[in-house]
Design a protein around this motif. Structure first.
Motif, PDB file in Angstrom:
ATOM      1  N   SER A 240      33.457  64.346  47.460  1.00 30.89           N
ATOM      2  CA  SER A 240      32.770  63.835  46.263  1.00 30.89           C
ATOM      3  C   SER A 240      31.350  64.367  46.196  1.00 30.89           C
ATOM      4  O   SER A 240      30.825  64.646  45.110  1.00 30.89           O
ATOM      5  CB  SER A 240      32.758  62.308  46.257  1.00 30.89           C
ATOM      6  OG  SER A 240      34.076  61.815  46.278  1.00 30.89           O
ATOM      7  N   LEU A 243      31.704  67.946  44.886  1.00 23.83           N
ATOM      8  CA  LEU A 243      32.156  68.032  43.497  1.00 23.83           C
ATOM      9  C   LEU A 243      31.148  67.453  42.509  1.00 23.83           C
ATOM     10  O   LEU A 243      31.120  67.851  41.346  1.00 23.83           O
ATOM     11  CB  LEU A 243      33.502  67.316  43.340  1.00 23.83           C
ATOM     12  CG  LEU A 243      34.701  68.042  43.958  1.00 23.83           C
ATOM     13  CD1 LEU A 243      35.913  67.125  44.031  1.00 23.83           C
ATOM     14  CD2 LEU A 243      35.046  69.301  43.164  1.00 23.83           C
ATOM     15  N   SER A 244      30.325  66.523  42.955  1.00 26.24           N
ATOM     16  CA  SER A 244      29.345  65.938  42.037  1.00 26.24           C
ATOM     17  C   SER A 244      28.036  66.713  42.060  1.00 26.24           C
ATOM     18  O   SER A 244      27.002  66.203  41.647  1.00 26.24           O
ATOM     19  CB  SER A 244      29.121  64.461  42.372  1.00 26.24           C
ATOM     20  OG  SER A 244      28.477  64.332  43.619  1.00 26.24           O
ATOM     21  N   GLY A 245      28.075  67.929  42.543  1.00 25.06           N
ATOM     22  CA  GLY A 245      26.896  68.794  42.444  1.00 25.06           C
ATOM     23  C   GLY A 245      25.954  68.686  43.627  1.00 25.06           C
ATOM     24  O   GLY A 245      24.771  68.968  43.502  1.00 25.06           O
ATOM     25  N   THR A 247      25.540  65.787  45.904  1.00 28.35           N
ATOM     26  CA  THR A 247      24.849  64.495  45.909  1.00 28.35           C
ATOM     27  C   THR A 247      24.827  63.910  47.321  1.00 28.35           C
ATOM     28  O   THR A 247      25.874  63.823  47.960  1.00 28.35           O
ATOM     29  CB  THR A 247      25.557  63.516  44.957  1.00 28.35           C
ATOM     30  OG1 THR A 247      25.848  64.206  43.739  1.00 28.35           O
ATOM     31  CG2 THR A 247      24.708  62.303  44.666  1.00 28.35           C
ATOM     32  N   PRO A 248      23.660  63.487  47.806  1.00 32.50           N
ATOM     33  CA  PRO A 248      23.619  62.848  49.138  1.00 32.50           C
ATOM     34  C   PRO A 248      24.383  61.522  49.137  1.00 32.50           C
ATOM     35  O   PRO A 248      24.552  60.895  48.089  1.00 32.50           O
ATOM     36  CB  PRO A 248      22.122  62.621  49.365  1.00 32.50           C
ATOM     37  CG  PRO A 248      21.417  63.497  48.383  1.00 32.50           C
ATOM     38  CD  PRO A 248      22.332  63.640  47.215  1.00 32.50           C
ATOM     39  N   ARG A 251      22.859  58.171  47.570  1.00 32.87           N
ATOM     40  CA  ARG A 251      22.795  58.171  46.101  1.00 32.87           C
ATOM     41  C   ARG A 251      24.172  57.913  45.487  1.00 32.87           C
ATOM     42  O   ARG A 251      24.288  57.209  44.483  1.00 32.87           O
ATOM     43  CB  ARG A 251      22.237  59.505  45.602  1.00 32.87           C
ATOM     44  CG  ARG A 251      22.103  59.530  44.092  1.00 32.87           C
ATOM     45  CD  ARG A 251      21.133  60.565  43.613  1.00 32.87           C
ATOM     46  NE  ARG A 251      21.042  60.571  42.168  1.00 32.87           N
ATOM     47  CZ  ARG A 251      20.394  61.501  41.484  1.00 32.87           C
ATOM     48  NH1 ARG A 251      19.776  62.481  42.136  1.00 32.87           N
ATOM     49  NH2 ARG A 251      20.343  61.458  40.170  1.00 32.87           N
ATOM     50  N   ASP A 255      25.291  54.710  42.947  1.00 37.95           N
ATOM     51  CA  ASP A 255      25.672  54.983  41.556  1.00 37.95           C
ATOM     52  C   ASP A 255      26.923  54.159  41.223  1.00 37.95           C
ATOM     53  O   ASP A 255      27.936  54.273  41.911  1.00 37.95           O
ATOM     54  CB  ASP A 255      25.957  56.479  41.398  1.00 37.95           C
ATOM     55  CG  ASP A 255      26.443  56.821  39.999  1.00 37.95           C
ATOM     56  OD1 ASP A 255      25.592  56.929  39.103  1.00 37.95           O
ATOM     57  OD2 ASP A 255      27.675  56.964  39.794  1.00 37.95           O
ATOM     58  N   GLU A 257      29.439  54.127  39.046  1.00 42.77           N
ATOM     59  CA  GLU A 257      30.766  54.746  38.864  1.00 42.77           C
ATOM     60  C   GLU A 257      31.228  55.453  40.136  1.00 42.77           C
ATOM     61  O   GLU A 257      32.399  55.392  40.497  1.00 42.77           O
ATOM     62  CB  GLU A 257      30.757  55.726  37.683  1.00 42.77           C
ATOM     63  CG  GLU A 257      30.646  55.074  36.301  1.00 42.77           C
ATOM     64  CD  GLU A 257      31.871  54.251  35.889  1.00 42.77           C
ATOM     65  OE1 GLU A 257      32.945  54.377  36.502  1.00 42.77           O
ATOM     66  OE2 GLU A 257      31.742  53.454  34.934  1.00 42.77           O
ATOM     67  N   LEU A 258      30.318  56.132  40.819  1.00 40.01           N
ATOM     68  CA  LEU A 258      30.721  56.807  42.058  1.00 40.01           C
ATOM     69  C   LEU A 258      31.088  55.791  43.135  1.00 40.01           C
ATOM     70  O   LEU A 258      32.009  56.003  43.918  1.00 40.01           O
ATOM     71  CB  LEU A 258      29.613  57.746  42.554  1.00 40.01           C
ATOM     72  CG  LEU A 258      29.633  59.144  41.931  1.00 40.01           C
ATOM     73  CD1 LEU A 258      28.386  59.930  42.303  1.00 40.01           C
ATOM     74  CD2 LEU A 258      30.882  59.928  42.356  1.00 40.01           C
ATOM     75  N   THR A 260      32.456  52.846  42.612  1.00 42.90           N
ATOM     76  CA  THR A 260      33.818  52.409  42.278  1.00 42.90           C
ATOM     77  C   THR A 260      34.841  53.436  42.780  1.00 42.90           C
ATOM     78  O   THR A 260      35.860  53.088  43.381  1.00 42.90           O
ATOM     79  CB  THR A 260      33.943  52.259  40.747  1.00 42.90           C
ATOM     80  OG1 THR A 260      33.009  51.269  40.312  1.00 42.90           O
ATOM     81  CG2 THR A 260      35.346  51.858  40.332  1.00 42.90           C
ATOM     82  N   HIS A 261      34.536  54.693  42.515  1.00 47.70           N
ATOM     83  CA  HIS A 261      35.436  55.781  42.938  1.00 47.70           C
ATOM     84  C   HIS A 261      35.563  55.841  44.466  1.00 47.70           C
ATOM     85  O   HIS A 261      36.677  55.906  45.003  1.00 47.70           O
ATOM     86  CB  HIS A 261      34.908  57.106  42.364  1.00 47.70           C
ATOM     87  CG  HIS A 261      35.220  58.310  43.166  1.00 47.70           C
ATOM     88  ND1 HIS A 261      36.475  58.889  43.174  1.00 47.70           N
ATOM     89  CD2 HIS A 261      34.450  59.061  44.005  1.00 47.70           C
ATOM     90  CE1 HIS A 261      36.465  59.947  43.990  1.00 47.70           C
ATOM     91  NE2 HIS A 261      35.261  60.075  44.499  1.00 47.70           N
ATOM     92  N   ARG A 338      43.661  59.368  44.138  1.00 47.30           N
ATOM     93  CA  ARG A 338      42.293  59.885  44.005  1.00 47.30           C
ATOM     94  C   ARG A 338      42.033  60.990  45.033  1.00 47.30           C
ATOM     95  O   ARG A 338      41.360  61.975  44.727  1.00 47.30           O
ATOM     96  CB  ARG A 338      41.274  58.762  44.176  1.00 47.30           C
ATOM     97  CG  ARG A 338      41.430  57.689  43.113  1.00 47.30           C
ATOM     98  CD  ARG A 338      40.140  56.931  42.929  1.00 47.30           C
ATOM     99  NE  ARG A 338      40.380  55.699  42.210  1.00 47.30           N
ATOM    100  CZ  ARG A 338      39.615  55.248  41.220  1.00 47.30           C
ATOM    101  NH1 ARG A 338      38.564  55.935  40.833  1.00 47.30           N
ATOM    102  NH2 ARG A 338      39.883  54.104  40.631  1.00 47.30           N
TER     103      ARG A 338
END
Lengths: 363, 363
Positions: A240, A243-245, A247-248, A251, A255, A257-258, A260-261, A338
């Motif tokens: 994740s 894929l999310s660019g 992200t540490p 963070r 977030d 939504e992240l 929840t994921h 997922r």
């Protein structure tokens, strides 16, 4: 009374984890002369000339001179001391990249075959990493090990250990500790279990003697359970983050939504692993998704190793962290939606990144 | 007998889709003088000076001179013809970016309020795009439209239409065609439904007169169902293409793991939408996931619009294609796990890309 023979341990993969454990194991413990040698790659010259410099949180700063340093597996495989010579332990601490290399074929020149031959110790992430070794070395003892350590090679031959020392080791016969197609001979199974258990107890006693108090023995199933539990972090956070660019971890955990994921990814493992292994997670021993996320919130510096590999254009441990778990689940008729999504996306992203770096020649 | 008054249509968003439908609507149809004006942004100068050049697959090449060309909504809102003036139809063909702009507040200067005021026509992707308009224009007729067209602006003022012309229009009262909190007055609901239906039949007759044979009327629920069905492609292919490193659609459909993932994303919509709308998909009208994937295999040139936006660092229609569907599902107690994963990852990736482009100033 004659001295017991020295014990020869070879570490394949002299990175931060390999060098740290090597530096502790090397020496006289409980009267045994434990001699640790290293197979190095990019850091060969520095370590062959100067040994390894350790800067550790747990044991202060010290220097480690390996018994021997080799620049290749072939060189280590050819090594003798003038007579019959056996690597008693072949410890693999490289990244597990079954899509690129077959580790078992790679280490074959080092392994004396048979129940009383070399003991193979796999200190690697992911699940399903042991199968190629069992397929190649049908009768050798295999130790499956999971570490919790934060360490890095800050430059060639200089290792910094930041936190933790834990190493948990379990016998690996066939991943189930009962006859199956990987090891169907129940007499051999019993013999292997017993020999490998003894090896682990030996390793634990040496580690303990050096001050690593959280080296521990685990049963075969319990060790596999620990591997699956470690996936909760590695199979959710690592892909994740990429894929999310980039992200540490903290963070992502903060977030909504992240979070929840990530929580749902961990839940897929919490519901799937018990069905595969036949044993439940233990709330006292295995942190829940909520607890993992809570502790991740505070890990503000944390960049997953997979992200570091991605950013450096090195291969990622995608297959042992996502591909194998998904395929093992499928063999058991189970889905982890997922994680499958993360796997499909990141595998293609890796393929396309490689294509961009090496575009196919135009004819 | 006096001539019927001219009909004034204003297209907000003079891109490929807006210009194409504008060019067809403009003219005398069934005795009505339909005058189409445009609000332009970056292409204002070219279109104000030279009009629009059309290169179409369906109708050959032709030129379209809009009735009026405006450089801003304010300018169009201030327009009169010497007396009372009303935009009969305000057609919105901009990208839907509710996280960045409130389209309803934006077009407010153009809208004459009331049941017999301006008819708002929304030709945009995604679901949930109408709600801000209903909230702002409680009594205006709102037409929700879904197009199937392949068109692009190859340079300012030059539009190429490659394939298809289909436009399906449904009355939007409150998304349910029965009283709910968005429109609780059942008398007004009946009146609005009837007025909006008439507007759509009028638009269909004009489109048909210009040769667009697949302009069609849909009931409110059926139109919403069409929006959800279109998500099968847009909410699966588009974000996956971006997240997998810019993979074209056909290649994704042919990769086994990505195909599994895409199929499962579409299935989430196929099982969720009927629970939200209370009507089932119709196998004759709505292509199944298998059929969509089969036809995608042949679309070898296809790059999703979201990928083009991502590569050009333009905002993506993330909220109407992923965010809204997920939130609408949640309000109904439903989850779409894979779409939520795509949303969480891509939203953060977009945030981080923007941060990288505009790093926060160091104090």
């Amino acid at each position: 009374m004659s001295e017991p023979a020295p014990v020869h341990i070879l570490i394949v993969g002299a990175g931060a984890v390999g060098c740290f454990y090597a530096s502790k194991l090397h020496g006289i413990h409980s009267g045994r002369d434990v001699r640790v040698s290293l197979v190095c790659r990019s850091n060969y010259k520095q370590i062959a000339e100067n040994g390894v410099q350790l800067e550790t949180h747990s044991f202060g700063n010290y220097h480690f001179t390996p018994y021997r340093v080799f620049s290749s597996i072939k060189q280590a495989g050819d090594y003798t001391e003038g007579g019959a010579f056996k690597w008693d332990y072949v410890v693999v601490t490289t990244k597990a990249l079954p899509d690129i290399t077959n580790d078992a074929l790679d280490i074959a020149p080092l392994v004396t075959r048979g129940v009383h031959g070399s003991c193979i110790v796999l200190i690697q992430n992911g699940v399903g990493i042991e199968e190629v070794h069992r397929a190649e070395f049908g009768q050798n003892p295999i130790v499956s090990a999971v570490t919790v350590i934060s360490a890095e090679q800050i430059r060639h031959g200089v290792i910094r250990q930041n936190r933790w020392t834990r190493i948990t080791m379990g016998t690996y016969t066939n991943g189930q500790a009962k006859p199956n197609s990987l090891l169907s001979d129940s007499t051999l199974l019993d013999q292997l279990s017993s020999v490998t258990d003894k090896h682990i107890h030996q390793l634990v006693s040496w580690f303990t003697a050096t001050g690593i108090r959280d080296a521990e023995f685990a049963s075969e199933l319990s060790l596999q359970q620990t591997r699956w539990h470690k996936l909760c972090i590695n199979a959710s956070m690592n892909p994740s983050s990429v894929l999310s660019g980039g992200t540490p971890n903290a963070r992502m955990a903060l977030d909504p939504e992240l979070r929840t994921h990530l929580h749902a990814c961990m839940n897929e493992i919490f519901t799937t692993a018990p069905k595969i292994l036949g044993i439940e997670f233990d709330a006292k021993k295995h942190a829940s998704p909520d607890r993992i996320l809570k502790s991740t919130e505070r890990n503000t510096g944390g960049k997953p190793s997979m992200l570091l590999d991605w950013q450096a254009a090195r291969p990622m441990e995608l297959e042992v962290i996502l591909g194998n778990p998904i395929r093992i689940a499928r063999r058991n008729g189970l889905d982890m939606p997922r994680l499958q999504t993360l796997y499909a996306l990141l595998k293609m992203a890796q393929t396309r990144k490689a294509e961009d770096a090496n575009p196919p020649a135009k004819l």
